[in-house]
Design a protein around this motif. Sequence first.
Motif, PDB file in Angstrom:
ATOM      1  N   LYS A   1      48.194  32.925  41.232  1.00 50.74           N
ATOM      2  CA  LYS A   1      47.139  31.956  41.010  1.00 50.74           C
ATOM      3  C   LYS A   1      46.291  31.434  40.098  1.00 50.74           C
ATOM      4  N   GLU A   2      45.943  32.671  39.825  1.00 51.11           N
ATOM      5  CA  GLU A   2      44.815  32.122  38.744  1.00 51.11           C
ATOM      6  C   GLU A   2      44.065  33.315  38.368  1.00 51.11           C
ATOM      7  N   ILE A   3      43.283  33.106  37.580  1.00 49.47           N
ATOM      8  CA  ILE A   3      42.404  34.300  36.754  1.00 49.47           C
ATOM      9  C   ILE A   3      40.751  33.860  37.117  1.00 49.47           C
ATOM     10  N   PRO A   4      40.490  34.715  37.896  1.00 43.45           N
ATOM     11  CA  PRO A   4      38.966  34.751  38.610  1.00 43.45           C
ATOM     12  C   PRO A   4      38.117  34.990  37.796  1.00 43.45           C
ATOM     13  N   ASP A   5      36.849  34.906  37.876  1.00 42.97           N
ATOM     14  CA  ASP A   5      35.408  35.597  37.511  1.00 42.97           C
ATOM     15  C   ASP A   5      35.498  37.064  36.906  1.00 42.97           C
ATOM     16  N   TYR A   6      35.090  37.216  36.079  1.00 44.00           N
ATOM     17  CA  TYR A   6      34.954  38.306  35.500  1.00 44.00           C
ATOM     18  C   TYR A   6      35.834  38.971  35.809  1.00 44.00           C
ATOM     19  N   ILE A   7      36.659  38.931  35.475  1.00 39.83           N
ATOM     20  CA  ILE A   7      37.962  39.802  35.593  1.00 39.83           C
ATOM     21  C   ILE A   7      38.708  40.654  34.696  1.00 39.83           C
ATOM     22  N   PHE A   8      37.837  40.207  32.932  1.00 40.87           N
ATOM     23  CA  PHE A   8      38.025  40.831  31.878  1.00 40.87           C
ATOM     24  C   PHE A   8      36.788  41.034  30.605  1.00 40.87           C
ATOM     25  N   GLU A   9      35.801  41.131  31.704  1.00 40.52           N
ATOM     26  CA  GLU A   9      34.004  41.766  31.439  1.00 40.52           C
ATOM     27  C   GLU A   9      34.128  42.582  30.916  1.00 40.52           C
ATOM     28  N   HIS A  10      35.000  43.751  31.801  1.00 43.35           N
ATOM     29  CA  HIS A  10      34.522  45.216  31.638  1.00 43.35           C
ATOM     30  C   HIS A  10      35.179  45.790  30.524  1.00 43.35           C
ATOM     31  N   LEU A  11      36.280  45.286  29.701  1.00 48.15           N
ATOM     32  CA  LEU A  11      37.516  45.391  29.059  1.00 48.15           C
ATOM     33  C   LEU A  11      37.281  45.455  27.973  1.00 48.15           C
ATOM     34  N   PRO A  12      35.860  46.303  27.137  1.00 47.36           N
ATOM     35  CA  PRO A  12      35.539  46.360  25.683  1.00 47.36           C
ATOM     36  C   PRO A  12      36.088  46.702  24.539  1.00 47.36           C
TER      37      PRO A  12
ATOM     38  N   LEU B   1      50.323  30.033  37.674  1.00 47.95           N
ATOM     39  CA  LEU B   1      49.135  30.101  37.764  1.00 47.95           C
ATOM     40  C   LEU B   1      48.520  28.629  37.118  1.00 47.95           C
ATOM     41  N   ALA B   2      47.427  28.064  38.392  1.00 47.75           N
ATOM     42  CA  ALA B   2      46.329  26.841  37.620  1.00 47.75           C
ATOM     43  C   ALA B   2      45.622  26.756  37.527  1.00 47.75           C
ATOM     44  N   ASN B   3      44.975  28.201  37.553  1.00 44.21           N
ATOM     45  CA  ASN B   3      43.077  28.340  37.629  1.00 44.21           C
ATOM     46  C   ASN B   3      42.646  29.251  36.613  1.00 44.21           C
ATOM     47  N   PHE B   4      41.831  28.911  35.174  1.00 43.66           N
ATOM     48  CA  PHE B   4      41.741  29.929  34.614  1.00 43.66           C
ATOM     49  C   PHE B   4      39.860  29.795  34.439  1.00 43.66           C
ATOM     50  N   SER B   5      39.231  30.618  35.070  1.00 41.57           N
ATOM     51  CA  SER B   5      37.771  30.481  35.132  1.00 41.57           C
ATOM     52  C   SER B   5      36.995  31.274  34.205  1.00 41.57           C
ATOM     53  N   LYS B   6      36.624  29.698  33.539  1.00 42.72           N
ATOM     54  CA  LYS B   6      35.482  29.947  32.734  1.00 42.72           C
ATOM     55  C   LYS B   6      34.507  31.333  32.799  1.00 42.72           C
ATOM     56  N   LEU B   7      34.594  31.811  33.387  1.00 44.56           N
ATOM     57  CA  LEU B   7      33.627  33.423  33.485  1.00 44.56           C
ATOM     58  C   LEU B   7      34.636  34.324  32.973  1.00 44.56           C
ATOM     59  N   ALA B   8      36.142  34.310  33.486  1.00 42.18           N
ATOM     60  CA  ALA B   8      36.902  35.508  33.403  1.00 42.18           C
ATOM     61  C   ALA B   8      36.546  36.280  32.642  1.00 42.18           C
ATOM     62  N   PHE B   9      35.962  35.997  30.818  1.00 42.51           N
ATOM     63  CA  PHE B   9      34.951  36.858  30.464  1.00 42.51           C
ATOM     64  C   PHE B   9      33.729  37.591  30.018  1.00 42.51           C
TER      65      PHE B   9
ATOM     66  N   LEU C   1      41.137  23.579  30.871  1.00 41.97           N
ATOM     67  CA  LEU C   1      40.814  24.572  30.626  1.00 41.97           C
ATOM     68  C   LEU C   1      39.582  24.158  30.501  1.00 41.97           C
ATOM     69  N   ASP C   2      37.987  25.001  31.030  1.00 45.03           N
ATOM     70  CA  ASP C   2      36.881  24.418  31.486  1.00 45.03           C
ATOM     71  C   ASP C   2      35.872  24.461  29.438  1.00 45.03           C
ATOM     72  N   GLU C   3      35.281  23.482  29.001  1.00 44.78           N
ATOM     73  CA  GLU C   3      35.180  23.425  27.827  1.00 44.78           C
ATOM     74  C   GLU C   3      33.915  24.117  27.546  1.00 44.78           C
ATOM     75  N   ALA C   4      33.414  25.124  28.507  1.00 41.13           N
ATOM     76  CA  ALA C   4      32.254  26.240  28.437  1.00 41.13           C
ATOM     77  C   ALA C   4      32.835  26.966  27.768  1.00 41.13           C
ATOM     78  N   LEU C   5      34.992  27.009  27.790  1.00 43.43           N
ATOM     79  CA  LEU C   5      35.554  28.569  27.309  1.00 43.43           C
ATOM     80  C   LEU C   5      35.834  28.274  25.626  1.00 43.43           C
ATOM     81  N   ALA C   6      35.026  27.078  25.186  1.00 44.09           N
ATOM     82  CA  ALA C   6      35.447  26.849  23.734  1.00 44.09           C
ATOM     83  C   ALA C   6      34.331  27.635  22.654  1.00 44.09           C
ATOM     84  N   VAL C   7      33.325  28.045  23.132  1.00 43.43           N
ATOM     85  CA  VAL C   7      32.673  29.150  22.161  1.00 43.43           C
ATOM     86  C   VAL C   7      33.389  30.871  21.965  1.00 43.43           C
ATOM     87  N   PRO C   8      33.694  31.040  23.152  1.00 40.02           N
ATOM     88  CA  PRO C   8      34.415  32.356  22.509  1.00 40.02           C
ATOM     89  C   PRO C   8      35.773  32.660  22.485  1.00 40.02           C
ATOM     90  N   LEU C   9      37.342  31.163  22.613  1.00 45.23           N
ATOM     91  CA  LEU C   9      37.727  30.846  22.240  1.00 45.23           C
ATOM     92  C   LEU C   9      38.238  30.378  20.997  1.00 45.23           C
TER      93      LEU C   9
END
Length: 455
Positions: free
Chosen positions: A267-278, A291-299, A325-333
Amino acid sequence: MLVHILLLAFIAQVKTTSICDRKSCVCWVKNVQNEDYQGENVQCSYVEKDILKGDYELPDIVNSLDLASNKIETVHSSHLLDSTTLIELLLNDNAITKVDVNSFQLPELKRLDLSNNQLELIDEEVFSNMRKLEYLNLANNRFTTFTKMNFHHLSSLNDIVLDNNNIGPSLKDSNLFDRSGSGLTNKIKSLSISGINLNTVPDNFFVDAYDISSLIISNNNITSVFEIPFTLKHLDLSDNPIKEISAEDFTDLIALQELNLDNLLIKEIPDYIFEHLPSLRKLTLERNNNLANFSKLAFGREVLDDPAEFKLESLSLKGSRLTRLDEALAVPLGELTELDLQGNPWRCDCDFVWVKTLQLSDQYTQHLRCDKPTTLFNAKIFDLKEKYFTCESRNRGFEIAIVVICATLGFVAIWVFLCLPTRKTGCGLFKNMYGPSTAYSILPMAASFHNDVDR
């Protein structure tokens, strides 16, 4: 006597006829750079059912032989399966139920495709003369237990496909990497076990797969993420009933480059889930209908301001249920070379207008459309002007707030105007409006009290 000699010569000539002399077969020279071999490729698919029974021989130097789709039922000894140069053999899409021992006299064979047949058992001696085999495809057969697929002689095997064989239940009691010799060796680098009816992945399931770099374990009944080998570069978990994923599921996967999480129940992509995949370069999250929520802190948090360490190149969220999607994701996306947001019910309001700043190619904007508000339903987001991305509810609330503030200020101004010391008579208007004041109501009671005392 002369007639007999000519007849024997004719028979000998027929028996030594090259398969390339058949009009239904196509032979051509394979020119591949950086290869140590060069020979003919023989394409004889859709030729005849008994092609292995014919006395045809291969060219002196041959690389590949394609015998697919010939309705072959049994693989047995044949001149076509006797070669010291053959590297690739395709027997897929036949009706093979049995492979005789010693059928393959192919010491240099590296690739064998037996997919889409009716095999239930393969004797371990079948592979005894193919010790250089590196790739084996047994997908879409009728195996029901892993113990009926013996790979004892395949010491060089590093890539195997076992898709859509009902061997999952048997893996509860037998190890895929059986050290006794019947299982896969620890040299396996690529394993595909999609659709094998696997319910759970036991602990230490991949403990002996030291070099595995690719794992396709999609289309099973797995409900939770298991212990993932840290050596993986490619992982496909799609089409499993996994309801939840967390950052702990993907820790220490420093080599992972491609991750497929399509069609899960998350249902969601939580915080920091992909952070440690360099090393992650490609991430797909398609067809996740819950899937209805994609955290802005997923990465992670750092990439929101400085994407210098953001290595992801491709992201697909196609066909999910995301509305924003949160506008904060504009930079990484904005750093991605491929981004697919199509097929989601996007709410096209002032909080989503930032998406138009992304540099998307035409193939990723055709079905990038609005779902809400109803006035913009099915409109192409990249065809809309920014002025259409409004927040109606927010504007209405703002207007109400302005009216209330103005009314309050007006009331205060009137009160001040009428109740100033120089305007006492005016203030009396308010007293009359709301009845006698408290002071006037007390006076009669006080007078009565003094009369009682005098008596």
